[in-house]
Write an enzyme that holds these catalytic residues in place. Structure first.
Site, PDB file in Angstrom:
ATOM      1  CB  ALA A  57      -0.900  -0.007   1.231  1.00  0.00           C
ATOM      2  CB  SER A  96      -9.897  -9.509   6.404  1.00  0.00           C
ATOM      3  OG  SER A  96      -9.457  -9.997   7.665  1.00  0.00           O
ATOM      4  CE  LYS A 127      -8.449  -6.187   5.800  1.00  0.00           C
ATOM      5  NZ  LYS A 127      -7.208  -5.587   6.180  1.00  0.00           N
ATOM      6  CG  HIS A 151     -12.124  -6.597   9.651  1.00  0.00           C
ATOM      7  ND1 HIS A 151     -10.761  -6.803   9.783  1.00  0.00           N
ATOM      8  CD2 HIS A 151     -12.696  -7.812   9.812  1.00  0.00           C
ATOM      9  CE1 HIS A 151     -10.535  -8.089  10.005  1.00  0.00           C
ATOM     10  NE2 HIS A 151     -11.689  -8.720  10.022  1.00  0.00           N
ATOM     11  CG  ASN A 152      -7.649  -4.382   9.728  1.00  0.00           C
ATOM     12  OD1 ASN A 152      -8.491  -5.121   9.235  1.00  0.00           O
ATOM     13  ND2 ASN A 152      -6.402  -4.351   9.324  1.00  0.00           N
ATOM     14  CD  GLU A 175      -7.235  -8.053  13.103  1.00  0.00           C
ATOM     15  OE1 GLU A 175      -7.870  -8.018  12.027  1.00  0.00           O
ATOM     16  OE2 GLU A 175      -5.993  -8.133  13.146  1.00  0.00           O
ATOM     17  NE  ARG A 180      -2.458  -4.252  18.870  1.00  0.00           N
ATOM     18  CZ  ARG A 180      -2.586  -4.850  17.682  1.00  0.00           C
ATOM     19  NH1 ARG A 180      -1.700  -4.614  16.723  1.00  0.00           N
ATOM     20  NH2 ARG A 180      -3.596  -5.656  17.457  1.00  0.00           N
TER      21      ARG A 180
END
Ligand code: 2AM
Length: 478
Positions: A76, A128, A183, A186-187, A190, A288
């Site tokens: 990307a 995905s 997407k 979605h991530n 996740e 994180r």
């Protein structure tokens, strides 16, 4: 005979997607900047189907059936723009370029607009499921024009994962960048899922006193119920794994610093711009980030605080049941936040997103695949205008039953000094939605006090300002 479709960019994702297409019976032109990868693919997997290797971009394009369909699977960013710049001049009106990379949806919107002006369909497709998904069936989230989907749909549907009811995990999500937006969300979801599972693990380890192997067993049990999901399964597998070198639980030899490639951060950045509270995703991104600040953590390591106390076996078992409730309720909140973001994105960018269909295509192939998604699909089938998932009667009842244990777990985490930002943020969001009155009234009054930002009243229409520095009379400001 010309190829049905072409794939350029044959690193592992592109190679596996090309193989998936070939195994599904399509003839697939394959191309890569460095031709060695193309040759390697044909040498190793040529027997799986009809591959048409091409060394030059020109030969690649010439080998495609018209209207041409080609998928780019390059990194990307600049690489995608480079590939578009190379191929677009070789294409004709009505041809379709699919970008199956992890592009930012704003880039996809720009590329789609530029190519549309040249008569070329550009389809940003979120894919995905990682390497395995690309080969055996990913969840595919294509954007772009409806016309492009007419031409691509049958192929995408045949290579996509299938949900338990047999339906393919792909659909035309919406125009221009809708696929990559979906997407991205979605991530983000996740990230939140992974963080919540991590918090459950941490509490079971430090408060219940369970070993990683015992926690793997608990997770397997949960995976047999309403928390049935790929990530739960993966977590149990990891926790049951022993390091071959040291014999220690594998999770104990992995450095506790979580990295990120950036889609979670994109989700939060976009949510901030859209004004959507996705606190579960944000806490996951921040958790994180905190884990990776080694010197910061070293500086904080001596700070005072409680150490978790041991529980007896019965108490630990009861606590584990409560953690299941907390995990489920928090997960439900983070999905509600994610779906709020989908709605807000649809409104902002003019996409006609089918919120139930998005849940449906995440039921298989992708990382967050879970039994639970079928319930989200049903909730939107029952009420397409649902304001929040938490208002669905079944979900509301379920979270109502969970909330006592959820609070107990959050309180235990606070008392024992175990960080559980995901559980706590989800609960704060839930209570924020429930509240009759929020302290936002005070916030707005403060804003009026120091910045004359005005306020509205509960008892009549209009915009008001109080002369705080003067005689404190109220004046209309509209
Ligand atoms: P390569 O094998 O020639 O490096 C992942 O890096 C994939 O993207 C690889 O197939 C790589 O091709 C391709 N890629 C990276 N940058 C590219 C570029 N600027 N143009 C074309 N392909 C590129």
């Amino acid at each position: 005979t010309p190829a049905d479709i072409g794939v350029t960019g044959l690193a592992v994702m592109g190679r596996n997607l090309a193989r998936n297409l070939a195994r599904s019976g399509y003839s697939v032109a394959v191309h890569n900047r460095t031709p060695a990868r193309t040759r390697a693919l044909v040498e190793e997997f040529g027997g799986e189907g009809a591959f048409r290797p091409a060394e030059s971009a020109k030969d690649f394009v010439a080998s495609l059936k018209r209207p041409r369909r080609l998928i780019t699977m390059v990194k990307a960013g600049e690489a995608t723009d480079a590939v578009i710049a190379e191929f677009a001049p070789l294409l004709d009106e009505g041809d379709v370029i699919v970008d199956g990379g992890n592009a930012h949806f704003a880039d996809t919107r720009r590329r789609e607009r530029e190519l549309r002006e040249r008569g070329i369909h550009f389809v940003g497709a979120g894919i995905s499921g990682g390497e395995e998904g690309a080969l055996h069936g990913p969840s595919i989230m294509p954007g772009g024009s409806a016309e492009a989907y007419d031409s691509l749909g049958p192929m995408l549907e045949s290579i996509a994962a299938k949900a338990a009811d047999g339906s393919p995990c792909t659909t035309h999500v919406g125009t221009d960048g809708a696929g990559h937006f979906v997407k991205m969300v979605h991530n983000g979801i996740e990230y939140a899922d992974m963080q919540l599972i991590g918090e459950a693990y941490h509490l079971l380890r430090d408060v219940a006193g369970y070993s990683p192997g015992q926690i793997a067993e608990v997770f397997r049990t949960w995976n047999g119920g309403r928390l049935d999901s790929y990530l739960m399964e993966v977590s149990a597998e990891v926790l049951a794994h022993t390091d071959a070198e040291t014999g220690a639980p594998f999770v104990d030899v992995v450095a506790d610093r979580a990295e990120q490639k950036g889609t979670g951060r994109w989700t939060v950045q976009t949510a901030l711009e859209l004004g959507v509270p996705v606190s579960g995703i944000a806490e996951a991104v921040f958790a994180r980030s905190l884990s990776g600040h080694t010197s910061l953590r070293a500086a904080g390591a001596g700070l005072p605080g409680p150490r978790a106390e041991a529980m007896d076996t019965d108490a630990a078992g009861r606590f584990a049941d409560q953690v299941e409730q907390a995990l489920y309720a928090s997960k439900l909140v983070s999905y509600a936040q994610g779906w709020h973001m989908l709605r807000a994105g649809a409104e902002e960018y003019g996409w006609n997103l089918d919120l139930g269909a998005i849940a449906a295509i995440w039921r298989g192939g992708c990382i967050i695949r879970a039994a639970f998604l079928d319930r989200i699909r049903s909730a939107y089938a029952a009420d397409p205008g649902l304001e929040t998932l938490l208002a669905d009667a079944d979900f509301a009842a379920e979270i109502g039953r969970a909330q006592g244990d959820w609070r107990a777990v959050a309180a235990t985490a606070l008392r024992h000094g175990v960080p559980a930002p995901g559980f706590s943020a989800a609960l704060a969001y839930y209570d924020g939605l429930r509240a009759d009155r929020l302290p936002a009234a005070l916030t707005q009054a403060q804003r009026d006090f120091f910045g004359a930002h005005t306020y509205r009243r509960v008892d009549r229409d209009g915009v008001f300002h109080t002369l705080w520095g003067g005689d404190r009379t109220q004046e209309r400001a509209d």
